[in-house]
Design a protein around this motif. Structure first.
Motif, PDB file in Angstrom:
ATOM      1  N   ARG A   3       0.827  -1.199   0.000  1.00 39.92           N
ATOM      2  CA  ARG A   3       0.000   0.000   0.000  1.00 39.92           C
ATOM      3  C   ARG A   3       0.871   1.263   0.000  1.00 39.92           C
ATOM      4  N   LEU A   4       1.949   1.230   0.798  1.00 38.95           N
ATOM      5  CA  LEU A   4       2.862   2.366   0.845  1.00 38.95           C
ATOM      6  C   LEU A   4       3.531   2.577  -0.508  1.00 38.95           C
ATOM      7  N   LEU A   5       3.936   1.491  -1.135  1.00 36.08           N
ATOM      8  CA  LEU A   5       4.582   1.581  -2.443  1.00 36.08           C
ATOM      9  C   LEU A   5       3.619   2.110  -3.501  1.00 36.08           C
ATOM     10  N   SER A   6       2.365   1.650  -3.442  1.00 32.78           N
ATOM     11  CA  SER A   6       1.390   2.114  -4.434  1.00 32.78           C
ATOM     12  C   SER A   6       1.040   3.593  -4.247  1.00 32.78           C
ATOM     13  N   ARG A   7       1.234   4.123  -3.044  1.00 32.71           N
ATOM     14  CA  ARG A   7       0.974   5.539  -2.810  1.00 32.71           C
ATOM     15  C   ARG A   7       2.196   6.397  -3.125  1.00 32.71           C
ATOM     16  N   ALA A   8       3.390   5.826  -3.038  1.00 31.38           N
ATOM     17  CA  ALA A   8       4.617   6.600  -3.237  1.00 31.38           C
ATOM     18  C   ALA A   8       5.034   6.666  -4.700  1.00 31.38           C
ATOM     19  N   VAL A   9       4.703   5.657  -5.497  1.00 32.33           N
ATOM     20  CA  VAL A   9       5.186   5.601  -6.876  1.00 32.33           C
ATOM     21  C   VAL A   9       4.609   6.712  -7.754  1.00 32.33           C
ATOM     22  N   PRO A  10       3.312   6.987  -7.749  1.00 27.25           N
ATOM     23  CA  PRO A  10       2.808   8.053  -8.628  1.00 27.25           C
ATOM     24  C   PRO A  10       3.455   9.420  -8.399  1.00 27.25           C
ATOM     25  N   PRO A  11       3.612   9.896  -7.159  1.00 23.68           N
ATOM     26  CA  PRO A  11       4.288  11.198  -7.004  1.00 23.68           C
ATOM     27  C   PRO A  11       5.738  11.163  -7.477  1.00 23.68           C
ATOM     28  N   LEU A  12       6.430  10.068  -7.237  1.00 26.35           N
ATOM     29  CA  LEU A  12       7.811   9.964  -7.715  1.00 26.35           C
ATOM     30  C   LEU A  12       7.855   9.961  -9.237  1.00 26.35           C
ATOM     31  N   TRP A  13       6.901   9.294  -9.849  1.00 21.01           N
ATOM     32  CA  TRP A  13       6.837   9.248 -11.302  1.00 21.01           C
ATOM     33  C   TRP A  13       6.581  10.648 -11.865  1.00 21.01           C
ATOM     34  N   ILE A  14       5.735  11.413 -11.217  1.00 17.11           N
ATOM     35  CA  ILE A  14       5.454  12.782 -11.650  1.00 17.11           C
ATOM     36  C   ILE A  14       6.719  13.631 -11.558  1.00 17.11           C
ATOM     37  N   VAL A  15       7.475  13.484 -10.477  1.00 21.44           N
ATOM     38  CA  VAL A  15       8.718  14.244 -10.316  1.00 21.44           C
ATOM     39  C   VAL A  15       9.713  13.874 -11.414  1.00 21.44           C
ATOM     40  N   VAL A  16       9.836  12.598 -11.707  1.00 25.62           N
ATOM     41  CA  VAL A  16      10.758  12.157 -12.761  1.00 25.62           C
ATOM     42  C   VAL A  16      10.335  12.744 -14.108  1.00 25.62           C
ATOM     43  N   CYS A  17       9.057  12.691 -14.419  1.00 24.73           N
ATOM     44  CA  CYS A  17       8.568  13.237 -15.693  1.00 24.73           C
ATOM     45  C   CYS A  17       8.817  14.743 -15.786  1.00 24.73           C
ATOM     46  N   LEU A  18       8.604  15.464 -14.700  1.00 22.39           N
ATOM     47  CA  LEU A  18       8.850  16.904 -14.704  1.00 22.39           C
ATOM     48  C   LEU A  18      10.331  17.219 -14.877  1.00 22.39           C
ATOM     49  N   LEU A  19      11.199  16.447 -14.227  1.00 22.56           N
ATOM     50  CA  LEU A  19      12.634  16.673 -14.387  1.00 22.56           C
ATOM     51  C   LEU A  19      13.086  16.414 -15.814  1.00 22.56           C
ATOM     52  N   VAL A  20      12.573  15.357 -16.412  1.00 25.41           N
ATOM     53  CA  VAL A  20      12.950  15.040 -17.793  1.00 25.41           C
ATOM     54  C   VAL A  20      12.406  16.105 -18.747  1.00 25.41           C
ATOM     55  N   SER A  21      11.216  16.601 -18.477  1.00 25.27           N
ATOM     56  CA  SER A  21      10.599  17.592 -19.364  1.00 25.27           C
ATOM     57  C   SER A  21      11.185  18.984 -19.185  1.00 25.27           C
ATOM     58  N   LEU A  22      11.370  19.413 -17.954  1.00 21.74           N
ATOM     59  CA  LEU A  22      11.769  20.790 -17.682  1.00 21.74           C
ATOM     60  C   LEU A  22      13.266  20.963 -17.450  1.00 21.74           C
ATOM     61  N   GLY A  23      13.984  19.877 -17.229  1.00 27.47           N
ATOM     62  CA  GLY A  23      15.422  19.949 -16.987  1.00 27.47           C
ATOM     63  C   GLY A  23      16.195  20.625 -18.103  1.00 27.47           C
ATOM     64  N   PRO A  24      15.977  20.241 -19.370  1.00 27.20           N
ATOM     65  CA  PRO A  24      16.708  20.903 -20.455  1.00 27.20           C
ATOM     66  C   PRO A  24      16.431  22.404 -20.540  1.00 27.20           C
ATOM     67  N   MET A  25      15.182  22.812 -20.318  1.00 26.29           N
ATOM     68  CA  MET A  25      14.867  24.246 -20.355  1.00 26.29           C
ATOM     69  C   MET A  25      15.571  24.992 -19.231  1.00 26.29           C
ATOM     70  N   ALA A  26      15.609  24.398 -18.054  1.00 21.44           N
ATOM     71  CA  ALA A  26      16.289  25.034 -16.929  1.00 21.44           C
ATOM     72  C   ALA A  26      17.788  25.147 -17.204  1.00 21.44           C
ATOM     73  N   THR A  27      18.375  24.119 -17.810  1.00 24.66           N
ATOM     74  CA  THR A  27      19.796  24.138 -18.124  1.00 24.66           C
ATOM     75  C   THR A  27      20.121  25.242 -19.126  1.00 24.66           C
ATOM     76  N   VAL A  28      19.339  25.348 -20.183  1.00 24.61           N
ATOM     77  CA  VAL A  28      19.575  26.387 -21.187  1.00 24.61           C
ATOM     78  C   VAL A  28      19.384  27.772 -20.583  1.00 24.61           C
ATOM     79  N   THR A  29      18.401  27.918 -19.704  1.00 27.65           N
ATOM     80  CA  THR A  29      18.157  29.209 -19.059  1.00 27.65           C
ATOM     81  C   THR A  29      19.351  29.617 -18.203  1.00 27.65           C
ATOM     82  N   VAL A  30      19.891  28.688 -17.427  1.00 29.68           N
ATOM     83  CA  VAL A  30      21.054  28.997 -16.592  1.00 29.68           C
ATOM     84  C   VAL A  30      22.245  29.381 -17.462  1.00 29.68           C
ATOM     85  N   PHE A  31      22.484  28.609 -18.528  1.00 33.65           N
ATOM     86  CA  PHE A  31      23.632  28.896 -19.390  1.00 33.65           C
ATOM     87  C   PHE A  31      23.443  30.170 -20.206  1.00 33.65           C
ATOM     88  N   SER A  32      22.224  30.670 -20.342  1.00 30.90           N
ATOM     89  CA  SER A  32      22.022  31.902 -21.101  1.00 30.90           C
ATOM     90  C   SER A  32      22.586  33.118 -20.377  1.00 30.90           C
TER      91      SER A  32
END
Length: 87
Positions: A3-32
């Motif tokens: 039950r704990l695992l089934s409650r923890a996986v979706p939020p972790l999955w959302i964080v991973v998806c956001l990092l993969v999606s927004l990470g490149p934009m954040a990197t380019v912004t910092v380097f700009s």
């Protein structure tokens, strides 16, 4: 444990998806803000010179104006079509 695992996986999955999606934009912004012409760590210094060059170039401003105009047209069209389909 299951039950704990089934409650923890979706939020972790959302964080991973956001990092993969927004990470490149954040990197380019910092380097700009980097003084160097190349993407490399460590950042050699902070500057806004690249933005000054960007906004002083007429071709870039024209491209920005065209992009904004297309974005507004597509937004209006999508709103009208989406509202029509909703009804």
């Amino acid at each position: 444990m299951g039950r704990l695992l089934s409650r923890a996986v979706p939020p972790l999955w959302i964080v991973v998806c956001l990092l993969v999606s927004l990470g490149p934009m954040a990197t380019v912004t910092v380097f700009s803000f980097n003084q160097s012409r190349y993407y490399a760590f460590p950042i050699t210094g902070w500057t806004l010179d690249w933005y000054g060059d960007l906004f002083s170039d007429e071709r870039m401003l024209l491209a920005l104006a065209i992009s904004v105009a297309i974005g507004l047209c597509v937004t209006i069209l999508a709103t009208v079509v989406g509202t029509g389909f909703a009804f």
